[in-house]
Design a protein around this motif. Structure first.
Motif, mmCIF file in Angstrom:
data_model
loop_
_atom_site.group_PDB
_atom_site.id
_atom_site.type_symbol
_atom_site.label_atom_id
_atom_site.label_comp_id
_atom_site.label_asym_id
_atom_site.label_seq_id
_atom_site.Cartn_x
_atom_site.Cartn_y
_atom_site.Cartn_z
ATOM 1 N N LEU A 153 0.595 -0.965 -0.188
ATOM 2 C CA LEU A 153 -0.028 -0.184 0.320
ATOM 3 C C LEU A 153 0.761 1.410 -0.053
ATOM 4 O O LEU A 153 0.676 2.407 0.266
ATOM 5 C CB LEU A 153 -0.645 0.271 0.999
ATOM 6 C CG LEU A 153 -1.808 -0.909 1.275
ATOM 7 C CD1 LEU A 153 -2.927 -0.572 2.518
ATOM 8 C CD2 LEU A 153 -2.893 -1.002 -0.020
ATOM 9 N N LYS A 154 2.338 1.737 0.309
ATOM 10 C CA LYS A 154 2.966 1.966 -0.359
ATOM 11 C C LYS A 154 3.101 3.433 1.262
ATOM 12 O O LYS A 154 2.794 4.278 1.071
ATOM 13 C CB LYS A 154 2.720 2.695 -1.634
ATOM 14 C CG LYS A 154 3.142 1.555 -2.449
ATOM 15 C CD LYS A 154 3.615 2.879 -3.975
ATOM 16 C CE LYS A 154 3.919 2.170 -4.952
ATOM 17 N NZ LYS A 154 3.203 3.213 -6.168
ATOM 18 N N LYS A 155 2.891 2.658 2.400
ATOM 19 C CA LYS A 155 2.634 3.165 3.988
ATOM 20 C C LYS A 155 3.936 3.233 4.796
ATOM 21 O O LYS A 155 4.039 3.905 4.611
ATOM 22 C CB LYS A 155 1.093 2.507 4.536
ATOM 23 C CG LYS A 155 0.151 2.972 4.391
ATOM 24 C CD LYS A 155 -0.483 3.608 3.958
ATOM 25 C CE LYS A 155 -1.298 4.230 3.254
ATOM 26 N NZ LYS A 155 -2.540 5.321 3.406
ATOM 27 N N MET A 156 4.482 2.249 4.009
ATOM 28 C CA MET A 156 6.125 2.790 4.274
ATOM 29 C C MET A 156 6.829 2.141 3.433
ATOM 30 O O MET A 156 6.292 1.082 2.950
ATOM 31 C CB MET A 156 6.204 1.417 5.752
ATOM 32 C CG MET A 156 5.382 2.041 7.070
ATOM 33 S SD MET A 156 5.641 1.359 8.716
ATOM 34 C CE MET A 156 7.909 1.070 8.468
ATOM 35 N N SER A 157 8.491 2.865 3.136
ATOM 36 C CA SER A 157 10.104 2.073 2.561
ATOM 37 C C SER A 157 9.903 1.159 2.913
ATOM 38 O O SER A 157 9.744 0.373 4.231
ATOM 39 C CB SER A 157 10.345 3.420 2.289
ATOM 40 O OG SER A 157 11.171 3.197 3.141
ATOM 41 N N PRO A 158 10.472 -0.037 2.139
ATOM 42 C CA PRO A 158 10.570 -1.242 2.061
ATOM 43 C C PRO A 158 11.821 -1.345 3.603
ATOM 44 O O PRO A 158 12.111 -2.547 4.454
ATOM 45 C CB PRO A 158 11.352 -2.670 1.041
ATOM 46 C CG PRO A 158 10.394 -1.290 -0.201
ATOM 47 C CD PRO A 158 9.898 0.068 0.887
ATOM 48 N N ILE A 159 12.462 -0.675 3.537
ATOM 49 C CA ILE A 159 13.455 -0.015 4.657
ATOM 50 C C ILE A 159 12.983 -0.566 5.667
ATOM 51 O O ILE A 159 13.956 -1.066 6.958
ATOM 52 C CB ILE A 159 14.997 0.398 4.000
ATOM 53 C CG1 ILE A 159 16.054 0.542 3.118
ATOM 54 C CG2 ILE A 159 15.891 0.826 5.163
ATOM 55 C CD1 ILE A 159 17.010 0.991 2.598
ATOM 56 N N ALA A 160 12.744 1.105 5.731
ATOM 57 C CA ALA A 160 11.750 1.148 7.288
ATOM 58 C C ALA A 160 10.816 -0.402 7.506
ATOM 59 O O ALA A 160 10.890 -0.641 8.491
ATOM 60 C CB ALA A 160 11.106 2.604 6.682
#
Length: 469
Positions: free
Chosen positions: A19-26
């Motif tokens: 859902l692109k609520k967070m970046s993968p790294i975060a």
């Protein structure tokens, strides 16, 4: 409780990045840290992270120097003949381009390393996808699935792990699986054909010359509009070519065809055969396991830089040119180390595996090979190959033996999930793929999961049909 929290942690991670609520790294760092506290083991978070980083550090080092090495090889023109050959076949036809992506990824996958495959495939195909405004997730999805099928080669990892865990000969596992894997590869090419037809219908078919003329006309129009609206003030000044929808602000004016530019200053035609022999020697040493892979790429990168760019400023320029990819990929690997460290350290992954095995109905005992194949699809996606092959496969094999199912059949069935595994957030190579293709990991996941799972089921079905599984 650990089982529920383990599945909840994975589901939360996937939902947030898709859902692109967070970046993968975060998400890879913060979600497991939060769940570690929920489990009541927050005080041990540092130990889990250090254990995870320690286990993945060689992989991160390998990726860092592999990116530099293959980046230099691309700069000096080693892969230009491959690019030109693919382009001659593709002829700016989206259908041929997508099929060519699958074939190229499958061929390059023969070296057994996913990162190498993705670097070469993306470097060859990315400029063409960008030029014709094709979907980049189609490229990443097809490349990942083709590599996933080929990842079952004995030197690719899963087959060797299965052989080691069950004390079998790798050739006894792999050779009978060749017909089923061939069907799987044909399924990927057929899927590439379907996706290519979809792209052709959406975009039409142009010649490369027509695409170049069209793009240059668009660029000229954009420049004129920008000039007429005031320097740096109009909307055209922020978007670049193509009204800003597809443009990459760091992309060169030639539209990204760095690999095809015959006049780029980094070309080293006189050193072509040296670079080709160095690459063959490197891949041979990797397959023969003469040295650890990180050491091989470290030595290879140093030698390639020294010979091709003997002057220090030139070496620094080449390292700087690839620094963004290096940072993105290595950062993602170390973030993934937090995720895997918490999953394993808290015992979540063990409880999840035990729960799945315990919930297999007794009536399915005589069909444990089929069960293993089905379970390999989600399990190799949600955990590392090491965790699955060394932690779960022996349990499944023991359950199968109790019902008269051959250990070899169990081992072969365990390879079924690899087409999906190669897009797992726990596979470092996938970050090379999406990073170089400039694709959001969530977009790649949304696109590829259904098709990769279908490919895995095709391999399983073919294995059953041929009596292999």
């Amino acid at each position: 409780m650990l089982t529920i929290l383990g599945f909840a942690m994975i589901a939360t991670f996937l939902v947030l990045i898709m859902l692109k609520k967070m970046s993968p790294i975060a998400a890879l760092v913060l979600i497991p840290a939060l769940f570690c506290v929920f489990v009541g083991k927050g005080a041990h978070l540092g130990d889990y992270v250090i254990d995870g980083v320690t286990s993945l550090a060689p992989t991160a080092a390998m990726l860092m120097f592999a990116i530099v090495y293959f980046g230099v090889m691309i700069d000096v023109g080693l892969f230009d003949p491959i690019v030109r050959g693919i382009l001659r076949f593709c002829k700016a036809d989206p259908l041929r381009i997508v099929v060519g992506t699958a074939v190229l990824a499958a061929i390059v996958s023969l070296d057994g390393d996913g990162s190498t495959t993705f670097m070469i495939t993306v470097s060859a195909m990315y400029p063409l996808y960008k030029r014709l405004k094709m979907s980049l997730v189609v490229m990443t999805g097809v490349a990942a699935m083709a590599n996933g099928v080929m990842n079952t080669l004995p030197w690719g990892g899963p087959t060797a792990r299965a052989a080691t865990a069950l004390k079998l000969d790798a050739s006894d596992i792999f050779v009978p699986m060749i017909p089923a894997l061939a069907v799987g590869l044909l399924a990927v090419i057929a899927l590439a054909y379907v996706l290519g037809r979809r792209e052709r219908k959406r975009l039409g078919v142009l010649t490369l010359d027509e695409a170049l003329v069209e793009e240059r006309a668009t660029e000229t129009e954009t420049v004129l509009v920008g000039a007429g609206s005031g320097a740096g003030t109009g909307p055209a000044s922020t978007g670049g070519a193509g009204s800003g929808t597809d443009a990459d602000p760091e992309e060169p004016a030639d539209g990204g065809f760095q690999g095809l530019d015959p006049d780029r200053p980094t070309l080293r035609p006189r050193l072509y055969w040296f670079n080709a022999l160095l690459t063959v020697a490197l891949l041979t040493a990797m397959i023969m396991e003469w040295l650890p892979i990180p050491v091989l790429f470290l030595l290879g990168a140093a030698l390639a830089l020294t010979v091709n760019f003997p002057h220090m400023p030139d070496q620094k320029a080449r390292i700087g040119a690839h620094a963004e990819n290096v940072l993105n990929v290595s950062g993602m690997v170390f973030a993934a180390a937090v995720f895997t460290g918490v999953l394993q350290g808290t015992g979540m992954v063990d409880h999840m595996a035990k729960w799945l095995v315990d919930n297999i109905p007794d009536g399915m005992g005589p069909h444990m090979a089929f069960v293993t194949g089905v379970l390999s699809i989600p399990l190799t996606y949600f955990m590392s190959n090491d965790g699955f092959y060394f932690g779960i496969l022996p349990v499944l094999a023991e359950a199968g033996q109790a019902h008269g199912v051959s250990t070899l059949e169990i081992a072969r069935a365990s390879l079924v999930g690899q087409p999906l595994h190669m897009s797992s957030p726990l596979v470092p190579a996938v970050y090379v793929l999406v990073g170089m293709a400039k694709v959001e990991f969530g977009d790649h996941t949304r696109f590829v999961v259904k098709w990769a799972a279908l490919t895995s089921l095709v391999v399983l079905g073919a294995g059953i049909l041929f009596g292999i599984i």
